[in-house]
Design an enzyme around this catalytic site. Structure first.
Site, PDB file in Angstrom:
ATOM      1  N   ASP A 115       4.515   5.791   6.125  1.00 53.50           N
ATOM      2  CA  ASP A 115       4.552   4.346   6.373  1.00 53.50           C
ATOM      3  C   ASP A 115       3.956   3.951   7.712  1.00 53.50           C
ATOM      4  O   ASP A 115       3.642   2.777   7.929  1.00 53.50           O
ATOM      5  CB  ASP A 115       5.999   3.845   6.321  1.00 53.50           C
ATOM      6  CG  ASP A 115       6.592   3.894   4.923  1.00 53.50           C
ATOM      7  OD1 ASP A 115       5.815   4.031   3.961  1.00 53.50           O
ATOM      8  OD2 ASP A 115       7.825   3.804   4.797  1.00 53.50           O
ATOM      9  N   GLY A 161       9.621  13.480  12.047  1.00 52.15           N
ATOM     10  CA  GLY A 161      10.075  12.785  10.844  1.00 52.15           C
ATOM     11  C   GLY A 161      10.229  13.726   9.671  1.00 52.15           C
ATOM     12  O   GLY A 161       9.267  14.393   9.281  1.00 52.15           O
ATOM     13  N   VAL A 176      13.180  11.072  18.971  1.00 51.01           N
ATOM     14  CA  VAL A 176      11.954  11.009  19.770  1.00 51.01           C
ATOM     15  C   VAL A 176      11.825   9.631  20.401  1.00 51.01           C
ATOM     16  O   VAL A 176      11.962   8.604  19.727  1.00 51.01           O
ATOM     17  CB  VAL A 176      10.730  11.339  18.898  1.00 51.01           C
ATOM     18  CG1 VAL A 176       9.440  11.173  19.699  1.00 51.01           C
ATOM     19  CG2 VAL A 176      10.843  12.757  18.354  1.00 51.01           C
ATOM     20  N   GLU A 206      16.209  -4.306  -7.645  1.00 54.17           N
ATOM     21  CA  GLU A 206      17.170  -3.275  -8.046  1.00 54.17           C
ATOM     22  C   GLU A 206      18.572  -3.597  -7.537  1.00 54.17           C
ATOM     23  O   GLU A 206      19.565  -3.424  -8.264  1.00 54.17           O
ATOM     24  CB  GLU A 206      16.682  -1.914  -7.551  1.00 54.17           C
ATOM     25  CG  GLU A 206      15.456  -1.441  -8.319  1.00 54.17           C
ATOM     26  CD  GLU A 206      14.698  -0.300  -7.645  1.00 54.17           C
ATOM     27  OE1 GLU A 206      13.788   0.261  -8.288  1.00 54.17           O
ATOM     28  OE2 GLU A 206      15.018   0.025  -6.482  1.00 54.17           O
TER      29      GLU A 206
END
Length: 427
Positions: free
Chosen positions: A301, A12, A80, A172
């Protein structure tokens, strides 16, 4: 020390993975960074690409360029598939395997539709540049389809935008969509009034921006409503299809539905063979390693981390950066034969922009709203962008947008017809 340098594999290239890689620059290790893309993405500004305010290169930079001077780091563009913990090998979708001495799993999160995966075709989420370009295409194409539509009811449906989820991304998106309709597209169409577009923000919980103090949440809602956003709280979405969305007993005809309601941990977590929390994240030890597998660390996360008061560490960029640096410190300590330090999260607060010269900021006891909060938000986001070119480009784009109300990236790329739900496509 082994004859060859210890091999650290990082999965990542987001905030956690990139910060871990950079923090190992001076360590006696080989680092291999695996990512399915070739770039690092500044996700807090992804909605700006989706709403045509910024172009993709403004908020992304090639990983190889970022790490070009780090001699112990190799970047591989790989997807992956699984982790073989017994063999200490990362398995890629192309059949290749990458062996590791230490593994840092920072593959992030994806969209969560709460058991309604069929909604994904009708309500795209926003996690990647591909997602942003897809959403931008759908938003801009909706105005084009409305201009070509003769039936008043169908035209209203094309000019109705529903955003599911009242967190920062949803807020937003809603505020920016109103700005596009009221200002950016003014006087550009002949058969429709873009300013008549209807923007709804749908939140199942009792208030928007639930992670903010209640007073700031109320301010954000009031500001959204002043802009023209219809805010609905306290009712979950019941159904989403090609023609609209159902909220409670109401059916809302809307050709454009955007998903900002939830995320799920990367499915790679399941291949570790360890218990996961309800969101699919990996509960980790105080040093962010995995119980029973001290050579594996999880960050960002994908990690389930509790603060001393029992609250979870939020899935935000500052937390991911801190976890990346923590993992690097733990690996360096292990190599030196020392105990790994514990992870201590430093809360830098929450920021969310609502619209032009309107935002909310919560930094401990400091609470800002309005124009001052907006300038704070803008400065912070420019400062944390990677690369001078990115900062300069974003600053120039925002300066132009501020004075002109124009959004420079309003070119529709790709097959807009293919993005529309099947029932709306031309035969």
């Amino acid at each position: 020390m082994p004859a060859t340098p210890c091999h650290v594999v990082i999965v990542g290239g987001g905030f956690a993975g990139l910060w871990a890689t950079r923090a190992l620059a001076a360590a006696p290790v080989r680092v291999t960074l695996l990512d399915r893309g070739n770039h690092h993405l500044f996700q807090p500004l992804l909605y700006q690409v989706a709403t045509a305010g910024l172009s993709a290169p403004d908020i992304a930079a090639p990983l190889r360029h970022i790490l070009r001077r780090q001699r112990n780091a190799t970047v591989l563009m790989e997807t992956v598939a699984a982790i073989d913990t017994r063999a200490r090998r990362v398995l890629c979708t192309n059949g290749r395997g990458v062996d590791y001495d230490f593994l840092v799993l920072a593959s992030g999160a994806t969209h969560a539709y709460f058991g309604h995966d069929d909604w994904a075709d009708h309500a795209p989420g926003l996690k990647t540049l591909d997602d942003a370009l897809h959403i931008r295409r759908r938003i801009l194409s909706a105005f084009e389809r409305a201009e070509a539509e003769h039936d008043p009811a169908a035209r209203r449906a094309w000019l109705t935008f529903a955003i599911v989820g009242g967190g920062p991304t949803g807020v937003e998106l809603a505020g920016t969509l109103v700005e596009i309709a009221r200002h950016t597209l003014a006087r550009e169409f002949r058969r429709i009034d873009p300013g008549a577009a209807r923007v709804l923000l749908l939140e199942a919980g009792p208030r928007v921006l639930a992670s903010f103090p209640e007073a700031l949440s109320a301010h954000a809602r009031a500001q959204l409503q002043r802009l023209g956003v219809e805010v609905r709280t306290g009712q979950p979405v019941q159904a989403i299809d090609a023609d609209g969305v159902c909220v409670g007993a109401d059916r809302i005809p809307a050709r454009t539905v955007l998903w900002a309601a939830g995320v799920a941990a990367s499915p790679l977590a399941r291949t570790l063979g360890v218990p996961l929390d309800r969101a699919g994240r990996v509960p980790v030890q105080p040093d962010l390693s995995v119980a029973g597998a001290p050579e594996i660390f999880v960050a960002g996360d994908l990690a389930s981390v509790q603060r001393p008061d029992g609250r979870p560490v939020p899935g935000v960029a500052p937390a991911a950066k801190q976890m990346g640096r923590q993992v690097a410190a733990a690996i360096r300590a292990r190599l030196a034969g020392k105990p790994a330090p514990r992870f201590r999260y430093r809360d830098f607060g929450n920021l969310a922009t609502i619209g032009r010269m309107a935002a909310v900021v919560h930094l401990g006891r400091l609470r800002l709203t309005g124009a001052l909060a907006w300038w704070f938000w803008l400065t912070a986001h420019i400062y944390f962008l990677i690369g001078f070119r990115n900062r300069l480009s974003v600053m120039l784009s925002w300066t132009w947008a501020y004075w002109s109300y124009q959004r420079a990236a309003r070119i529709i790329l790709g097959d807009a017809a293919a993005d529309q739900p099947r029932s709306t496509r031309q035969a």
